[in-house]
Design an enzyme around this catalytic site. Structure first.
Site: not given
Length: 187
Positions: A144, A90
């Site tokens: 995040c 990611r």
């Protein structure tokens, strides 16, 4: 108060509650290392009976110094360490299962929050956490996807003897403004 998860699915929610309560000024909070599974493995009882506690009041006293926003991240001082706590794929922008834009905030390094946990769901010992974050000095900000799993890295950093601030809006907030830059690829 003790916050706990139910690994293997957990490991990030209890640290988020730990961080939120501390941010609100409630310091008497801990994370049950290894979650409810570790509690059971240690032979402690678990009850589903309703427990009634005497009413109490809590007056929040938010600590703005524990959190940063996108504006701060965009103009962070030189030398600030920005940690992307998501999975490496990611971070690199190879996949993005949640947000409409893949990648990371320019200048961020990747330290996957899951690397702070053992297979059992327990946090790795302080010495191993120090190795994970070796060489990171000065101001540290963790983010995040939405501010949840980064809290696990904030806790891991504390175990390593380092303080970190949380960019609670994280990647979802960052990409909400299309004028903000996006980086892809390795560190």
């Amino acid at each position: 108060m003790v916050a706990y998860d139910d690994p293997p699915a957990g490991g990030m929610y209890a640290p988020r509650l730990w961080w939120l309560l501390r941010w609100l000024g409630h310091d008497e909070v801990a994370v049950l290392d290894g979650g409810i599974g570790a509690w059971r493995e240690a032979g402690y009882e678990v009850s589903t009976s309703e427990v009634r506690h005497a009413p109490t009041a809590f007056k929040p006293n938010p600590r703005p110094e524990m959190v940063v926003d996108a504006e701060y991240v965009a103009r962070r001082p030189a030398g600030t360490i920005l940690i992307d706590s998501r999975a490496p794929e990611r971070y690199r922008g190879e996949v993005e299962p949640i947000d409409p834009v893949a990648g990371h905030i320019p200048g961020a390094i990747n330290r996957n929050w899951l690397d702070g946990l053992e297979a059992s769901g327990r946090f790795r010992p302080a010495e191993e956490q120090r190795k994970r974050f070796e060489g990171l000095e000065g101001e540290i900000i963790a983010y995040c996807g939405s501010g949840v799993s980064a809290a696990a890295n904030v806790l891991a950093l504390e175990l390593a003897g380092k303080q970190a601030r949380l960019y609670a809006g994280s990647w979802s907030d960052w990409i909400s403004d299309p004028s903000r830059p996006v980086a892809r690829g390795p560190e």
